[in-house]
Design a protein around this motif. Structure first.
Motif, PDB file in Angstrom:
ATOM      1  N   UNK A  95       0.835  -1.202   0.000  1.00 49.61           N
ATOM      2  CA  UNK A  95       0.000   0.000   0.000  1.00 49.61           C
ATOM      3  C   UNK A  95       0.866   1.248   0.000  1.00 49.61           C
ATOM      4  N   UNK A  96       1.873   1.303   0.871  1.00 43.51           N
ATOM      5  CA  UNK A  96       2.741   2.477   0.947  1.00 43.51           C
ATOM      6  C   UNK A  96       3.526   2.666  -0.355  1.00 43.51           C
ATOM      7  N   UNK A  97       4.029   1.582  -0.909  1.00 48.28           N
ATOM      8  CA  UNK A  97       4.752   1.669  -2.174  1.00 48.28           C
ATOM      9  C   UNK A  97       3.859   2.078  -3.326  1.00 48.28           C
ATOM     10  N   UNK A  98       2.637   1.565  -3.329  1.00 46.78           N
ATOM     11  CA  UNK A  98       1.682   1.939  -4.367  1.00 46.78           C
ATOM     12  C   UNK A  98       1.305   3.412  -4.286  1.00 46.78           C
TER      13      UNK A  98
ATOM     14  N   UNK B 174       8.474  13.266   1.176  1.00 48.24           N
ATOM     15  CA  UNK B 174       9.324  12.710   2.234  1.00 48.24           C
ATOM     16  C   UNK B 174       8.528  11.752   3.108  1.00 48.24           C
ATOM     17  N   UNK B 175       7.298  12.122   3.456  1.00 51.67           N
ATOM     18  CA  UNK B 175       6.476  11.245   4.284  1.00 51.67           C
ATOM     19  C   UNK B 175       6.154   9.928   3.576  1.00 51.67           C
TER      20      UNK B 175
ATOM     21  N   UNK C  33       9.328   7.812   3.489  1.00 49.61           N
ATOM     22  CA  UNK C  33       9.595   7.278   4.831  1.00 49.61           C
ATOM     23  C   UNK C  33       8.632   6.138   5.163  1.00 49.61           C
ATOM     24  N   UNK C  34       7.369   6.285   4.776  1.00 51.29           N
ATOM     25  CA  UNK C  34       6.389   5.217   5.031  1.00 51.29           C
ATOM     26  C   UNK C  34       6.745   3.961   4.248  1.00 51.29           C
ATOM     27  N   UNK C  35       7.140   4.119   2.989  1.00 47.69           N
ATOM     28  CA  UNK C  35       7.520   2.959   2.183  1.00 47.69           C
ATOM     29  C   UNK C  35       8.760   2.284   2.751  1.00 47.69           C
ATOM     30  N   UNK C  36       9.734   3.068   3.157  1.00 47.73           N
ATOM     31  CA  UNK C  36      10.954   2.488   3.726  1.00 47.73           C
ATOM     32  C   UNK C  36      10.685   1.786   5.045  1.00 47.73           C
ATOM     33  N   UNK C  37       9.893   2.419   5.884  1.00 46.94           N
ATOM     34  CA  UNK C  37       9.592   1.839   7.197  1.00 46.94           C
ATOM     35  C   UNK C  37       8.818   0.532   7.064  1.00 46.94           C
ATOM     36  N   UNK C  38       7.822   0.530   6.195  1.00 47.53           N
ATOM     37  CA  UNK C  38       7.047  -0.698   6.033  1.00 47.53           C
ATOM     38  C   UNK C  38       7.847  -1.781   5.341  1.00 47.53           C
ATOM     39  N   UNK C  39       8.786  -1.393   4.480  1.00 48.62           N
ATOM     40  CA  UNK C  39       9.645  -2.397   3.835  1.00 48.62           C
ATOM     41  C   UNK C  39      10.504  -3.110   4.877  1.00 48.62           C
TER      42      UNK C  39
END
Length: 73
Positions: A21-24, A59-60, A63-69
């Motif tokens: 979801x974050x990556x999408x 940036x948010x 950061x969300x994509x990186x954190x969830x990854x």
């Protein structure tokens, strides 16, 4: 359409659904920014506040994509 994407991501791999979801969302944001930027040219974003808002959202989302990854690996 977003609901279908989230449902499909949750069924495909429940543990990795937050990353999908974050990556999408990040990919959708990038495509939207590029389309708006190409169509409006050099006059976009119109001011410093708009540019800062775009950078902040970007940036948010990154950061969300990186954190969830990391969290779902």
């Amino acid at each position: 359409m977003l609901n279908a994407f989230v449902t499909l991501a949750a069924e495909a791999a429940p543990a990795k659904a937050p990353f999908y979801v974050a990556g999408g969302l990040l990919a959708l944001w990038a495509v939207t920014l590029s389309l708006v930027g190409i169509s409006r040219g050099e006059k976009w974003p119109s001011g410093d506040g708009a540019a800062r808002a775009i950078m902040g959202i970007s940036v948010l989302l990154v950061a969300a994509a990186m954190t969830t990854a990391v969290a779902t690996s």
